[in-house]
Scaffold this motif. Structure first.
Motif, mmCIF file in Angstrom:
data_model
loop_
_atom_site.group_PDB
_atom_site.id
_atom_site.type_symbol
_atom_site.label_atom_id
_atom_site.label_comp_id
_atom_site.label_asym_id
_atom_site.label_seq_id
_atom_site.Cartn_x
_atom_site.Cartn_y
_atom_site.Cartn_z
ATOM 1 N N ARG A 182 0.836 -1.066 0.004
ATOM 2 C CA ARG A 182 -0.066 -0.089 -0.078
ATOM 3 C C ARG A 182 0.950 1.420 -0.127
ATOM 4 O O ARG A 182 2.133 1.279 0.499
ATOM 5 N N LYS A 183 0.313 2.411 -0.490
ATOM 6 C CA LYS A 183 0.987 3.470 -0.684
ATOM 7 C C LYS A 183 1.009 4.024 0.791
ATOM 8 O O LYS A 183 -0.010 4.106 1.648
ATOM 9 N N THR A 192 -10.897 3.995 -5.349
ATOM 10 C CA THR A 192 -10.507 3.713 -6.647
ATOM 11 C C THR A 192 -11.238 2.573 -7.150
ATOM 12 O O THR A 192 -11.982 2.150 -6.516
ATOM 13 N N ASN A 230 -2.540 -1.849 -3.972
ATOM 14 C CA ASN A 230 -2.984 -0.634 -3.351
ATOM 15 C C ASN A 230 -4.352 -0.162 -3.812
ATOM 16 O O ASN A 230 -4.733 -0.093 -4.844
ATOM 17 N N GLU A 282 -7.236 3.230 -2.664
ATOM 18 C CA GLU A 282 -7.264 4.541 -2.015
ATOM 19 C C GLU A 282 -8.667 4.813 -1.814
ATOM 20 O O GLU A 282 -9.446 4.739 -2.745
ATOM 21 N N LYS A 322 -10.389 8.612 -1.255
ATOM 22 C CA LYS A 322 -9.911 10.238 -1.443
ATOM 23 C C LYS A 322 -11.507 10.735 -0.727
ATOM 24 O O LYS A 322 -12.388 10.546 -1.035
ATOM 25 N N SER A 333 -6.240 11.619 0.902
ATOM 26 C CA SER A 333 -6.192 10.234 0.441
ATOM 27 C C SER A 333 -5.562 9.298 1.838
ATOM 28 O O SER A 333 -4.702 9.611 1.953
ATOM 29 N N SER A 334 -6.433 8.175 1.625
ATOM 30 C CA SER A 334 -5.920 7.105 2.651
ATOM 31 C C SER A 334 -5.881 5.847 1.952
ATOM 32 O O SER A 334 -6.678 5.592 1.123
ATOM 33 N N SER A 335 -4.673 5.066 2.320
ATOM 34 C CA SER A 335 -4.537 3.920 1.379
ATOM 35 C C SER A 335 -4.737 2.742 2.320
ATOM 36 O O SER A 335 -4.328 2.564 3.449
#
Length: 180
Positions: free
Chosen positions: A4-5, A105, A140, A142, A144, A157-159
């Motif tokens: 994940r980012k 996403t 990943n 996300e 937003k 943004s949360s991953s």
């Protein structure tokens, strides 16, 4: 493969710069995910002297968005995401109309409304819960979050990682033979 980012640390170094009597400006864009105190430091060196200076700067968004997203999910998992929005909009007054928009996403789905209307007074916060579902598509993912009122908006943004429901496994069968 299912990484994940993650947010990078907020740090910047301008490098060594030649200066003189004229004023110099250095620009640094603070990432959207950072709210807090930044320390600014300078070191000056000449043939005869050396000096240092430091100060702090408070960096914060108009709306501070604090989501609680799981680190990982498997395809088909449904989970709750709590999101706290703090209203730092100066002059917004009591019961400011704030809209929270959630944009997932392709490998995530928001179950229910993607836009939530909230009333948040200046200096106060409010928490909402959003239901989400992990779809096919490993890696990943996300969510937003956009918090906005009539004149201002903040984005974060949360991953999370979409991983298979069972860990990768290697199976080995072995045997032996005898010579006759």
């Amino acid at each position: 493969p299912f990484k994940r980012k993650q947010n990078a640390p907020v740090v910047y170094w301008s490098g060594i710069m030649e200066t003189g009597p004229q004023k110099r400006t250095i620009t640094y864009h603070v990432p959207d995910y950072f709210n807090g105190s930044l320390r600014v430091m300078a070191v000056s060196v000449s043939n005869e002297r050396m000096g240092t200076a430091q100060t702090s700067v408070l960096a914060r968004n108009t709306f501070i968005i604090s989501p609680n997203v799981p680190l990982a999910a498997a395809p088909g998992d449904e989970f709750d995401v709590s999101v706290t929005v703090t209203n730092n909009h100066k002059g917004s007054g009591e019961n400011n109309n704030v809209e929270l928009v959630v944009e997932p996403t392709n490998n995530l789905e928001v179950i229910g409304e993607k836009t939530i209307k909230m009333k948040i007074s200046e200096g106060k916060d409010s928490t909402v819960t959003i239901k989400a579902k992990a779809k096919d598509g490993l890696g990943n993912a996300e969510l937003k979050f956009i918090a906005k009122d009539a004149t201002e908006q903040s984005v974060l943004s949360s991953s999370l990682s979409i991983r298979p429901s069972m860990p990768y496994q290697v199976r080995i069968k072995s045997g032996s033979t005898k010579n006759k």
